[in-house]
Design a protein around this motif. Structure first.
Motif, PDB file in Angstrom:
ATOM      1  N   LEU A  26       0.719  -1.314   0.068  1.00 49.68           N
ATOM      2  CA  LEU A  26       0.068  -0.249  -0.103  1.00 49.68           C
ATOM      3  C   LEU A  26       0.934   1.241  -0.168  1.00 49.68           C
ATOM      4  N   PHE A  27       1.893   1.116   0.736  1.00 48.90           N
ATOM      5  CA  PHE A  27       2.788   2.390   0.774  1.00 48.90           C
ATOM      6  C   PHE A  27       3.429   2.573  -0.520  1.00 48.90           C
ATOM      7  N   ALA A  28       3.934   1.383  -1.202  1.00 48.23           N
ATOM      8  CA  ALA A  28       4.365   1.538  -2.591  1.00 48.23           C
ATOM      9  C   ALA A  28       3.524   1.984  -3.697  1.00 48.23           C
ATOM     10  N   LEU A  29       2.288   1.553  -3.623  1.00 49.54           N
ATOM     11  CA  LEU A  29       1.230   1.974  -4.431  1.00 49.54           C
ATOM     12  C   LEU A  29       1.082   3.663  -4.266  1.00 49.54           C
ATOM     13  N   GLY A  30       1.107   4.035  -3.110  1.00 49.52           N
ATOM     14  CA  GLY A  30       0.831   5.492  -2.484  1.00 49.52           C
ATOM     15  C   GLY A  30       2.023   6.332  -3.367  1.00 49.52           C
ATOM     16  N   ILE A  31       3.159   5.726  -3.401  1.00 51.61           N
ATOM     17  CA  ILE A  31       4.243   6.639  -4.048  1.00 51.61           C
ATOM     18  C   ILE A  31       4.132   6.400  -5.475  1.00 51.61           C
TER      19      ILE A  31
END
Length: 209
Positions: A26-31
């Motif tokens: 989820l963090f990578a998708l946000g970035i």
């Protein structure tokens, strides 16, 4: 001490690897979403943001910051987020919101870094390292760890709902203790952001102009 910490972390990873995976994805998708949003900015929006950025950089070398007020605001902002993640972990229905917070933080980070680097090239990379990196080194890992812990505890509560024999109290104590550690890291990140980051930004601004 170091080996004990690594052993505890390894045990935690083995038991909660789905939570680690969910938070990191989820963090990578946000970035990624933040980076793509910069690329999709309309010309007038990009121009307006560029003007704000240039104005900020030109004034960064002479701006005097009220450190007490700034520290209070930064700490309040970060602590509220960490406590929100903690409280959401005490409820099963809080899982989507926890993931939303992680995604949003990734989006903000990706957007800021992508905009700086796309608009200012090498100078933007230097400015991003000065303005974003110092506090993020402490705050982002702490937030991700808080997200993992809250997801793991929320899942445990869901298991408890279906099986009354599942023991919750020891995990609750560990979860609360970890949150205290995360809050300490968030406080340290706030100190870095208020007292150290402005100095780096001034140096970067002097380099750019």
């Amino acid at each position: 001490m170091g080996r004990k910490f690594l052993s505890l972390w390894a045990d935690s990873f083995r038991q909660s690897w789905p939570a680690y995976l969910a938070v990191l994805v989820l963090f990578a998708l946000g970035i990624t979403a933040g980076t793509l949003s910069v690329q999709r900015l309309q010309a007038d929006q990009a121009q307006e943001l560029r003007m704000y950025l240039d104005q900020f950089v030109m004034q960064a070398g002479v701006i005097e910051v009220d450190t007490v007020k700034a520290l209070r605001e930064v700490l309040l902002s970060d602590i509220v987020v960490i406590l929100a993640v903690y409280l959401l972990g005490l409820t099963v229905i809080g899982i989507p919101v926890i993931l939303g917070i992680i995604f949003t933080r990734g989006f903000v980070l990706g957007y800021a870094v992508s905009f700086l680097t796309s608009e200012k090239s090498t100078q933007g990379i230097i400015l991003a390292c000065a303005a974003v990196l110092p506090q993020s080194i402490l705050l982002i890992p702490a937030l991700l760890m808080a997200g993992v812990a809250s997801l793991s505890f929320a899942v445990l509560l869901a298991r408890r709902f279906n099986n009354s024999k599942v023991i919750v109290w020891p995990s609750f104590v560990g979860y609360s203790g970890l949150t205290v550690v995360v809050l300490a890291f968030a406080a340290a990140a706030g100190l870095v952001e208020v007292y150290f980051t402005p100095l780096l930004v001034k140096l970067a601004a002097n380099y750019m102009f």
